[in-house]
Scaffold this motif. Sequence first.
Motif, mmCIF file in Angstrom:
data_model
loop_
_atom_site.group_PDB
_atom_site.id
_atom_site.type_symbol
_atom_site.label_atom_id
_atom_site.label_comp_id
_atom_site.label_asym_id
_atom_site.label_seq_id
_atom_site.Cartn_x
_atom_site.Cartn_y
_atom_site.Cartn_z
ATOM 1 N N SER A 107 -15.051 -2.253 -14.519
ATOM 2 C CA SER A 107 -16.419 -1.679 -15.068
ATOM 3 C C SER A 107 -17.456 -2.145 -14.248
ATOM 4 O O SER A 107 -17.689 -3.083 -13.424
ATOM 5 C CB SER A 107 -16.710 -2.143 -16.461
ATOM 6 N N GLN A 108 -18.744 -1.008 -14.058
ATOM 7 C CA GLN A 108 -19.799 -1.281 -12.990
ATOM 8 C C GLN A 108 -20.307 -2.783 -13.498
ATOM 9 O O GLN A 108 -21.185 -3.334 -12.474
ATOM 10 C CB GLN A 108 -20.751 -0.073 -13.467
ATOM 11 N N ASP A 112 -8.056 -5.885 0.588
ATOM 12 C CA ASP A 112 -7.747 -4.630 0.186
ATOM 13 C C ASP A 112 -7.549 -4.701 -1.583
ATOM 14 O O ASP A 112 -8.062 -3.864 -2.108
ATOM 15 C CB ASP A 112 -6.348 -4.205 0.630
ATOM 16 N N VAL A 120 -18.557 -5.493 -12.005
ATOM 17 C CA VAL A 120 -18.792 -5.389 -10.646
ATOM 18 C C VAL A 120 -20.180 -5.898 -10.254
ATOM 19 O O VAL A 120 -20.502 -6.660 -9.193
ATOM 20 C CB VAL A 120 -18.410 -4.202 -9.932
ATOM 21 N N ILE A 140 -10.959 -4.577 -2.802
ATOM 22 C CA ILE A 140 -11.666 -3.277 -2.914
ATOM 23 C C ILE A 140 -10.976 -2.555 -4.104
ATOM 24 O O ILE A 140 -11.725 -1.976 -4.957
ATOM 25 C CB ILE A 140 -11.448 -2.791 -1.884
ATOM 26 N N ARG A 141 -9.612 -2.441 -4.268
ATOM 27 C CA ARG A 141 -8.931 -1.903 -5.120
ATOM 28 C C ARG A 141 -9.584 -2.600 -6.846
ATOM 29 O O ARG A 141 -9.620 -1.550 -7.583
ATOM 30 C CB ARG A 141 -7.693 -1.808 -5.110
ATOM 31 N N LYS A 166 -12.234 -3.805 -7.574
ATOM 32 C CA LYS A 166 -13.512 -3.438 -7.857
ATOM 33 C C LYS A 166 -13.646 -1.813 -8.335
ATOM 34 O O LYS A 166 -14.799 -1.355 -8.986
ATOM 35 C CB LYS A 166 -14.644 -3.710 -6.871
ATOM 36 N N GLU A 167 -12.725 -1.325 -7.650
ATOM 37 C CA GLU A 167 -12.657 0.131 -8.092
ATOM 38 C C GLU A 167 -12.557 0.510 -9.479
ATOM 39 O O GLU A 167 -12.816 1.444 -10.222
ATOM 40 C CB GLU A 167 -11.782 0.917 -6.983
ATOM 41 N N ILE A 168 -11.294 -0.215 -10.157
ATOM 42 C CA ILE A 168 -10.800 -0.146 -11.500
ATOM 43 C C ILE A 168 -11.851 -1.041 -12.778
ATOM 44 O O ILE A 168 -11.510 -0.703 -13.572
ATOM 45 C CB ILE A 168 -9.649 -0.491 -11.546
ATOM 46 N N ASP A 201 0.794 -1.118 -0.034
ATOM 47 C CA ASP A 201 -0.061 -0.104 -0.151
ATOM 48 C C ASP A 201 0.849 1.275 -0.071
ATOM 49 O O ASP A 201 1.705 1.486 0.897
ATOM 50 C CB ASP A 201 -0.783 0.148 1.383
ATOM 51 N N ASP A 249 -17.784 -11.685 -5.719
ATOM 52 C CA ASP A 249 -16.242 -11.363 -5.256
ATOM 53 C C ASP A 249 -15.372 -12.601 -4.956
ATOM 54 O O ASP A 249 -14.233 -12.418 -5.000
ATOM 55 C CB ASP A 249 -16.374 -10.612 -3.726
#
Length: 713
Positions: free
Chosen positions: A142-143, A132, A146, A135-136, A138-140, A115, A151
Motif C-alpha cells: 500500500s502507498q 529487485d 511505502v 522494488i517488487r 514496494k510495487e505490491i 525473475d 527501505d
Amino acid sequence: MKLNFQKLLDAIFKIRTIWIAIFLPALILGIFFFGITLNNVFTETYDIERFTNAKQTIRSPITIENEQETERKTRETVQAVEDRYLISEEVTHEQVGYVEEIFDAIEKLENELVDPDETSNDGAPVALTNQDNLIRLKEILSQEIVENVNDSLFLKLMEIPVEEREEGKKVFLASMTDVLENGVRTENKNSRINVVKESVKYTTLDQELINALEELSEFAIVENSFYDAEKTMEARKEAGNSVDPVLINAGEIIVREGQTITNEVYEKLKLVGLLNNERNIFPVVGLAILIFMIVSVITYEMKILHKKNKLDKGKVLSILLVSMIVVSLMKVVSLYTTQTNQLFFIVPVATGVLLLKLLINERLAIVMATLYAIIGSIIFNSQIPGALNVEAGIYFFFSQIAGIIFLRNVKDRFAIVKSGLGMSLANILTVLLFVFLSFEKYSLLDLLIYSGYGVASAFLSAVLTIGLLSYFESGLGILSDVKLLQLSSPNQPLLKKILTEAPGTYHHSIMVANLSETACEAIGANGLLARVGAYYHDIGKTIRPHYFIENQLAIKNPHDVMSPRQSAEIIINHPYDGAELLKKHKLPKEIIDIAMQHHGTTLLKYFYYKEKETNKNVKEEDYRYPGPKPKTKEAAIICICDSVEAAVRSLKEPTEEKIEEIVSSIVNDRLMDGQLDECPLTLKEVKIIHQIICETLKGIFHSRIQYPIKEAK
C-alpha cells in the motif's frame, strides 16, 4: 337601671376572680417555663477577631450547609475527572492490516526466487537480487506503507528466515494490538511505542529481527484515541452531582479552646450565626409560641376545674408548685447530661403526675404528663436551637402514663409503691425500645446501666410522691383520697372520742356514712369524702353526749326537766361545736364544712312545737339552725341521710312502705324548705338519691324469720 348595673358589677367581679384564679397563675407558670428553657434555644454569640486564639471550645448550635465549602469540593471533584477519549477501532484495524500486509507481501516474494522475464546464457533462470525484491515489494504494498517505512526495514525483514520472521510477526502483532486497543493519544504515543519495543526486546528472537520489529513499531503505533467532549462533560456533570453537601452539624466543634481563629473558622462561625445577634430572636420567638400553647392548654384545664367548682387556691398552687418542681428536676439533671451519658433516664419525672392525680384528678395528670414530656424534650436538647430530644420526650411520656395507670385503688401510701413497680417495667421497656431501634451497638453493660436508671427513676418518683404528698395536703389544704383514708381509720383520736364518749352517735355516723357513700357514688360525687365527712359530722355531740337520744342508754332524758328553748339551744349548737373541735384538731376544711352544713337552716320541729303548746308567739327562726345550707353535693346528701337514718331507726317495725314514706317525706321537706337551693344537685340526681337510699335501707332493715320460743317445762 340599678339591677343592670348590679349585674355588670357581678360580671366584672367574676372576670377578675377568673383572672386571679386562672390566668395569673398560668402566666406565672409560662414565665417560669420560658426562663428555664431559654438557654436551650438561645445561642450565645461571640465577639471574635480573625487570627486570635479561641478562649473556649465553640460548637455549632445548628445544622447548616456550608455552601462555599460544598462549591469548592464540587469544583475539585469536577476538575479531577480525566478527559474522556474515544478509541477508533478503524485505525486499530487499519494499522494491524498494514503490518500483516508487510509480512504477507515478503512471504509472497520469497516464493518467487527467480525473475520470470530474464534467463542466463545457458537458459537457466536468473535469481532476483535484494534490490529487485525491494522494488517488487514496494510495487505490491500500500502507498501508506511505502511512504512511511524505510527501505532498509524491508531489506532487514526479507533477510530474516521464514520461521523466525513468522514467530516475530506473532509476538509483534499481539503486543501491537494490545497497545492500540488500550488507546494511543498524542501525548503518550512515544511511551506506547516503547511498550511494544520492550515486549519484543526481551524475547528469544534473533537480534536482527528484534531491531527490525522495534523499527517497525515506529510505523505501526499511531494515535487512535481522540478527545470526546460530550462524554467528558457528562462524566464531569455526574461527578459534580455525586458530591454530598458539606454540612456543619449541630453540636459539631468549630474551634477548640486555644486554637487560632483562621479565615475558614471565622467564616464557619459567621455561617452558623455565632457572630450575629439578630439571628437569636427567631428561636426565642419559636419558644415563646410553644410556651404560649402549653400555657393555653393548662389554662383550659384549670377553667374546666373552675366550672365544676373543683378549683380552689390550694389546687392552683399545687399545679404551680408541682410543675416547677418537675421542670426544675429535669433542668438540674440536664446540666450533667452529655451525648455519651444519657442521664435523662434517671429523672423522677412521674412525681408530678402522681401528685396531681392524688391531689386533683386523673384527667389533669394525663394532660400535664404530655406537657411535661414536651418541655423535657426541649430541656434535654443539648442546648441546640431548633432541636428536640425525641427520646427524652417519649421516655418521659410513657413513664408518667405508666405511673397514672398503675396508681389504682388508693387504699394507703403503699399503692404509690405499687405504681412505682409498674413504672419500672414501663421504663425498662422504653429503654429496650431505644436500643432495638438504634443503629448504634449497645453493650450489655450500657443496657444494664440505662435499665438501672429507669428503675431508679421509678423508685425516686414513688419516694418523692410519698414525701411531698403530706406537705401539699397540709400546707395547701388539699384533701386527697389518701388523706381521707387516713382520716377514716378507727384509730383516729376524734373517732375514738366518738366511740368512747358517744357510742350511739358513733353507730349512727357509721350508718349515715354507708348511706351517703352509696348515694354519692350513684350520682358521681365523691363517695369517700361523704363517708369520712359522715364519720365526723356529729363530733359536736361529744361535748354533751347525754343530751342526744341515741346516747341515752338506761338514763333519764335530761330534756324532760328543761325548757324547750334550753334544749333547742344545746341541740342547735352541736354542728358548730363540732366544727370548732375539728378546727382545733386541724382537719380538712371539707370535713369541717360538712359538720357545719349537715343541718343547714332546718327547723328543730320537736322543741318548736313543744314550745308552741305554751307560747303561741314563739318565733320559728329561734328554733332553726343558723346554717349555712349545704354547699356541695356531699354535704347535701349527708344532710338527707342524717335525718333519714334517725327517722328509720326510730321505727319499731320498719317495712318497705314505711321506709319509702319516710324517705320521700324527708327529701320533699328538704326541697320545699329550700335546704338544697345552694348545692349543685339537680332534680334528677335527687330522684336517684331517693331511690338508692330506699334500696340501701331495705337491705339493712329487711324482714327476718320469727324463730319459735322454746316454752319452759
